[in-house]
Every structure is written in C-alpha cells, then in structure tokens.
Design a protein around this motif. Structure first.
Motif, PDB file in Angstrom:
ATOM      1  N   GLU A   1      20.542 -42.048 -16.244  1.00  0.00           N
ATOM      2  CA  GLU A   1      20.624 -43.241 -17.113  1.00  0.00           C
ATOM      3  C   GLU A   1      20.075 -42.943 -18.509  1.00  0.00           C
ATOM      4  N   ILE A   2      18.983 -42.155 -18.570  1.00  0.00           N
ATOM      5  CA  ILE A   2      18.425 -41.758 -19.878  1.00  0.00           C
ATOM      6  C   ILE A   2      19.472 -40.973 -20.667  1.00  0.00           C
ATOM      7  N   LEU A   3      20.207 -40.102 -19.969  1.00  0.00           N
ATOM      8  CA  LEU A   3      21.191 -39.255 -20.641  1.00  0.00           C
ATOM      9  C   LEU A   3      22.504 -39.980 -20.934  1.00  0.00           C
TER      10      LEU A   3
ATOM     11  N   ILE B   1      10.108 -33.803 -24.689  1.00  0.00           N
ATOM     12  CA  ILE B   1       9.590 -33.614 -23.328  1.00  0.00           C
ATOM     13  C   ILE B   1       9.429 -34.996 -22.704  1.00  0.00           C
ATOM     14  N   TRP B   2      10.083 -35.207 -21.559  1.00  0.00           N
ATOM     15  CA  TRP B   2      10.035 -36.502 -20.868  1.00  0.00           C
ATOM     16  C   TRP B   2       8.983 -36.454 -19.770  1.00  0.00           C
ATOM     17  N   LYS B   3       7.990 -37.354 -19.867  1.00  0.00           N
ATOM     18  CA  LYS B   3       6.827 -37.350 -18.960  1.00  0.00           C
ATOM     19  C   LYS B   3       6.672 -38.720 -18.286  1.00  0.00           C
ATOM     20  N   ASP B   4       5.709 -38.793 -17.366  1.00  0.00           N
ATOM     21  CA  ASP B   4       5.414 -40.086 -16.721  1.00  0.00           C
ATOM     22  C   ASP B   4       4.277 -40.825 -17.430  1.00  0.00           C
ATOM     23  N   VAL B   5       3.987 -40.423 -18.666  1.00  0.00           N
ATOM     24  CA  VAL B   5       2.981 -41.105 -19.499  1.00  0.00           C
ATOM     25  C   VAL B   5       3.676 -41.551 -20.793  1.00  0.00           C
TER      26      VAL B   5
ATOM     27  N   SER C   1       8.230 -41.198 -22.559  1.00  0.00           N
ATOM     28  CA  SER C   1       8.109 -41.619 -21.162  1.00  0.00           C
ATOM     29  C   SER C   1       9.492 -41.835 -20.541  1.00  0.00           C
ATOM     30  N   PHE C   2       9.739 -41.162 -19.400  1.00  0.00           N
ATOM     31  CA  PHE C   2      11.012 -41.425 -18.708  1.00  0.00           C
ATOM     32  C   PHE C   2      10.979 -42.771 -17.984  1.00  0.00           C
ATOM     33  N   LEU C   3       9.788 -43.390 -17.909  1.00  0.00           N
ATOM     34  CA  LEU C   3       9.666 -44.723 -17.318  1.00  0.00           C
ATOM     35  C   LEU C   3       9.981 -45.820 -18.340  1.00  0.00           C
ATOM     36  N   ASP C   4       9.858 -45.473 -19.624  1.00  0.00           N
ATOM     37  CA  ASP C   4      10.131 -46.425 -20.708  1.00  0.00           C
ATOM     38  C   ASP C   4      10.797 -45.664 -21.852  1.00  0.00           C
ATOM     39  N   PRO C   5      12.074 -45.260 -21.646  1.00  0.00           N
ATOM     40  CA  PRO C   5      12.712 -44.323 -22.586  1.00  0.00           C
ATOM     41  C   PRO C   5      12.900 -44.839 -24.009  1.00  0.00           C
ATOM     42  N   GLU C   6      12.887 -46.161 -24.192  1.00  0.00           N
ATOM     43  CA  GLU C   6      13.073 -46.698 -25.544  1.00  0.00           C
ATOM     44  C   GLU C   6      11.777 -46.709 -26.353  1.00  0.00           C
ATOM     45  N   ALA C   7      10.633 -46.556 -25.675  1.00  0.00           N
ATOM     46  CA  ALA C   7       9.341 -46.559 -26.378  1.00  0.00           C
ATOM     47  C   ALA C   7       9.237 -45.320 -27.275  1.00  0.00           C
TER      48      ALA C   7
END
Length: 422
Positions: A25-27, A223-227, A282-288
């Motif tokens: 979905e991010i891609l 870099i996509w992280k969980d933070v 953040s891959f949990l909030d990609p628009e941030a």
C-alpha cells in the motif's frame, strides 16, 4: 532522466502477511521507474538462522528449527497468495538449497564464511516473497540479486565494499533497467571476488541502501521504520522521547557511532560525501514527515540516550610494574582489529587498559588467548553501555538508579557509563 530514489524496508515492515500488504500500500502511489526497493529478512529470521548455525556448530539436531522457519514463511505466503501460486515452488527450492548448504562441514575455522552463506537466505527468501506479492498486486517490479552488483572483499561477516567495482556494476547493469522498471533487491549481502556470499555486518540493510544510492547517483534514501523518525532515545526503553524533524549528517553519524539502532553506523558517511539526503519515516504512518538527515540541518542540543546491551568489559593489566605505554595500546588494538572487534568505550589508567566490546561468538576467548602472555586479563559479561549525548547533569542519577556502575567517563558533550542491574 529522473534521478533514482532508494527505499529500504526492515524486518519489522515485512514480519507477517499484513505487514507485506502494508508495504504494498505504501508503494501503490509511490512506485515508479528509477526506484530501488531494499528489503531485509522477515521478522526475526536472521536470529532463527543464527540459532540453526549454533546448533549445527555444537552438533545438535537443527531439523526442527529449519521446519519451523520454513512454516513461518509458508504461513505468510498462504495469507498473501492463492494455492498453486509459483511463489510456493520458489520457497521449496530456496529451502532445499538452504538444507543442502547446511549439510556442508562447519567448524570454528570456516564459521564466518559459512555464516554469510546461510544467513543470506533470510534476505533472498524475503525479497522473493515481497517481489512476487507486488507483481500479484499488479505493481510491476524486477527482482534482482544484490550480490551481482555489490562487490566486497572476503572479510566475511564484516565485508568491505569495493566502491569502484560496485559503482561500475550498478551503472552498467541496473541503470539501464531502472529507466523502465523499479528494482527490488536484498539488503545486507554482497559477493567477494570469487563470487562467494558476504554480509556487511548485522543490520546492514541500511548500509546497502546507502551503497546503492551513491553508486546510482540517487536523489534520496528513505528508511521505513516502526518509529515516527529519529528519536532522542529508544521509546521501548525510555519514556517521553522526542522526534528530530531534521538532523545534520555529523549529528546522525555520532548517534549511530555510539549505537543508536535506528540507522546502521556505516550508512551516513557515503550519503554525506555524496550530499544525498536520508529520510527516516514510519511505515505505520507513511504520510507523516518523519526525520530528514541532510547537510543544512540546524544544530540542536537535545539530550540523546543510546543504550547498548550484551556488552563485555575487558581489562588488560600490565604484569611487570611498568606503566601503560603506546606499545601496549597498539598491541591490544592490533589483536582487536585482527578479530574484527570494535571498541565501544576505552579507558586508560596508569597500569591498565579497559575496553568495552559487543558480545560475539568465540571472539572473547580468541582475544584472551592472543594477549594473555602480555597482560593479566579480567572481564565482565552481560553488561549495558549507556551513552548520553548533550547530557544534562540533573537527569543522570535517575538513569543509574538500581544499577551498579563498573566504568564511567564524561566529556563536555558525552557521558558514558558501563552498568549492570543490582
């Protein structure tokens, strides 16, 4: 032609079926030509492969571990693909190759080379599953083997990059492909002049992204992280963390040098030299917005806390009543370099050298055997190294409450302490 951009997704961002869907979905709205996607092994796969190696080395049966690891990946595939999809045949084939490699002879002498060959399967399997899923979702992408373009020496587990050869390969092999398709590849792995698999150091996928970015003259790395970005402390360990909106290369490099786990330590230098900005999102909030690391960031003085676990404090004491001289330090560092051990903290006294190093299989025994004729050696294992950058004196006591302090040192901008729980 538009400049390349590089995305890197770590193990947490591909840890299960829903994580892989989230990556897609991010891609979906971002994927385009001239993009390289670097993926790590899924979840805790590298740890699982290290456990299999440990069992093999000690002569224990590891077949159940292999079965569990294969089932973990099969479960993810069953969640993502219909029955009979070609990915299941790919998976069977890769695990067959892994089992064949595990049948080969392993000893302490060839451990590092064997380690690289086995542990690399995590990235290869993960990248194959992710690439197949993106194509299944009609996001067209080319799967490429990173070992064909990332060339290294034969320093297994800590391979050094042949930058000139790597750049040539990227420009001649991948640049033409990127004009028409995005590429998906593996982090952490390369190949030596004989074509043998090498790895770039634990958690080295960030470094892979930086290598590919500089070799392809990329516009940026993400870099996509969980933070939510780069924080001033690990939120799992410390409360009330603060996010940096931007960081200079130098500050980011300093944080990674002392062990901040959000970015691999070798990542910053090639990007800084090439002036390529690094985004941590953040891959949990990609628009941030995340954090941007670049040349022109404003300097800040927010206290930053870095905690390294599984540390060993080793003290080398001269035995002939002389004082510590340069030759003693040189001797210790020479042996450390030969064992590929990095010093996380150093302290000298009149008659001893104390160093703090990471725990690594066999390495402490080898270090002691190389230096026992020159020094009286003592060590403590299972310690923590706490580093505070831009420390505020009044906050330090609360971080040491309930701990015994074994070693401490401070400068104007840095406070370091080796501690263990009381």
């Amino acid at each position: 032609m538009a400049k390349t951009s590089v995305y890197k997704f770590g193990g947490a961002s591909v840890k299960d079926g829903s994580a892989v869907r989230n990556l897609a979905e991010i891609l979906r709205n971002r994927l385009r030509k001239n993009m390289v996607i670097v993926v790590s092994a899924m979840g805790k796969t590298t740890n699982a492969l290290e456990s299999i190696l440990a069992k093999k080395l000690s002569g224990e049966d590891f077949s159940l571990n292999c079965t569990i690891l294969k089932e973990f990946h099969q479960d993810i595939c069953q969640e993502l693909f219909p029955a009979g999809h070609p990915v299941f045949a790919h998976l069977d084939n890769l695990f067959l190759q892994l089992n064949n490699d595990l049948e080969k002879k392993l000893s302490r002498d060839n451990y590092d080379e064997f380690y690289d060959r086995i542990v690399s399967y995590g990235e290869v399997i993960s990248s194959r599953i992710v690439a197949e899923y993106l194509c299944y979702q009609e996001l067209i992408i080319l799967w490429q083997d990173a070992r064909e373009v990332i060339h290294t020496d034969s320093d297994f587990r800590f391979a050094k990059i042949d930058w000139e050869k790597t750049r040539k390969s990227c420009q001649s092999s991948w640049k033409p492909l990127l004009a028409n398709f995005p590429i998906l590849t593996q982090g952490f792995i390369g190949s030596d002049p004989k074509g043998r698999t090498t790895t770039l150091g634990r958690e080295g996928s960030d470094f892979t992204a930086a290598i590919l970015a500089t070799s392809l003259d990329a516009a940026s790395v993400t870099i996509w992280k969980d933070v939510p970005g780069v924080l001033n402390a690990d939120p799992k360990l410390f409360p009330n963390t603060r996010k940096f909106d931007e960081l200079g290369y130098r500050e980011a490099a300093e944080m990674t040098y002392f062990g901040a786990s959000v970015i691999h330590p070798k990542t910053i230098k090639p990007l800084a030299n090439a002036g390529i900005p690094l985004f941590v999102k953040s891959f949990l909030d990609p628009e941030a917005p995340g954090t941007k690391i670049h040349e022109h960031a404003s300097v800040h003085h927010v206290p930053t806390i870095v905690l390294k676990k599984d540390q060993i404090l080793v003290s080398f004491k001269v035995t002939d009543f002389t004082f510590i001289e340069e030759k003693h330090i040189h001797s210790v560092y020479e042996k450390l370099q030969s064992l590929k051990l990095r010093v996380n903290m150093l302290q000298l006294s009149a008659i001893s050298i104390s160093i703090v190093i990471d725990t690594q299989l066999f390495k402490l025994d080898q270090l002691i055997s190389k230096l026992r004729d020159e020094f009286e050696i003592r060590y403590n294992e299972g310690l923590e190294l706490l580093t505070i950058l831009h420390q505020q004196e009044e906050e330090i006591p609360s971080l040491l409450e309930g701990y015994e302090v074994l070693l401490e040192q401070a400068s104007r901008n840095t406070f370091q302490v080796v501690r263990r729980k009381n």
